[in-house]
Design a protein around this motif. Sequence first.
Motif, PDB file in Angstrom:
ATOM      1  N   GLU A 243      26.860  -2.543   8.315  1.00  6.62           N
ATOM      2  CA  GLU A 243      27.195  -1.145   8.015  1.00  6.62           C
ATOM      3  C   GLU A 243      28.511  -0.746   8.683  1.00  6.62           C
ATOM      4  OE1 GLU A 243      23.762   1.092   9.247  1.00  6.62           O
ATOM      5  OE2 GLU A 243      22.493   0.161   7.717  1.00  6.62           O
ATOM      6  N   ARG A 244      28.723  -1.204   9.907  1.00  4.58           N
ATOM      7  CA  ARG A 244      29.992  -0.905  10.604  1.00  4.58           C
ATOM      8  C   ARG A 244      31.173  -1.507   9.844  1.00  4.58           C
ATOM      9  NH1 ARG A 244      29.510  -1.155  17.170  1.00  4.58           N
ATOM     10  NH2 ARG A 244      28.037   0.558  17.329  1.00  4.58           N
TER      11      ARG A 244
ATOM     12  N   ARG B 100      17.719  -5.868  12.231  1.00  9.05           N
ATOM     13  CA  ARG B 100      18.239  -4.494  12.192  1.00  9.05           C
ATOM     14  C   ARG B 100      19.629  -4.400  12.811  1.00  9.05           C
ATOM     15  NH1 ARG B 100      13.017  -2.540  14.374  1.00  9.05           N
ATOM     16  NH2 ARG B 100      14.261  -1.834  16.120  1.00  9.05           N
TER      17      ARG B 100
ATOM     18  N   GLU C   7      22.107  -5.788  10.439  1.00  9.70           N
ATOM     19  CA  GLU C   7      22.321  -4.810   9.358  1.00  9.70           C
ATOM     20  C   GLU C   7      23.303  -3.732   9.817  1.00  9.70           C
ATOM     21  OE1 GLU C   7      18.448  -3.302   8.321  1.00  9.70           O
ATOM     22  OE2 GLU C   7      17.811  -5.224   7.454  1.00  9.70           O
ATOM     23  N   GLN C   8      23.142  -3.282  11.067  1.00 11.84           N
ATOM     24  CA  GLN C   8      24.056  -2.272  11.602  1.00 11.84           C
ATOM     25  C   GLN C   8      25.477  -2.815  11.687  1.00 11.84           C
ATOM     26  OE1 GLN C   8      22.570  -0.681  15.288  1.00 11.84           O
ATOM     27  NE2 GLN C   8      20.791   0.252  14.305  1.00 11.84           N
TER      28      GLN C   8
END
Length: 126
Positions: free
Chosen positions: A22-23, A15, A18-19
């Motif tokens: 996304e950033r 997770r 994944e973040q």
Amino acid sequence: MHELAPPPFQRLRERLLEQAGERESAGDPVGATALRDTVEAWWGEQQSWNQSVQGVLSLHHEINNALVGVRGNAQLMLMNPVGHTPGVREKLEVVLRESGRIQEATARLRDLKAVLGGPHQHPRPA
């Protein structure tokens, strides 16, 4: 006995990475890199900790080896005339019953070791 779920730290790592992705997609490559670096540093420490715990959990094998001797001798004594002495048989049966409980507990340790990434040394009976 139920199967242990994978450790939560594995999913947490996924997770967090994944973040970081996304950033980066949102135009924050510096923040993404900092998050990835922090995650990977933590992951290295986590893996080191896992190896230490696996070493401790390997004691299940040593405990089982000792129990083989205890159980074997108790069984031999039960077959011996001394095993038919009043009170002795009951005490030997307690040794066998309680050593069985210890074996079950060590099987749970082995399962935990496997979840953390340690190899199964012996297949578990169904």
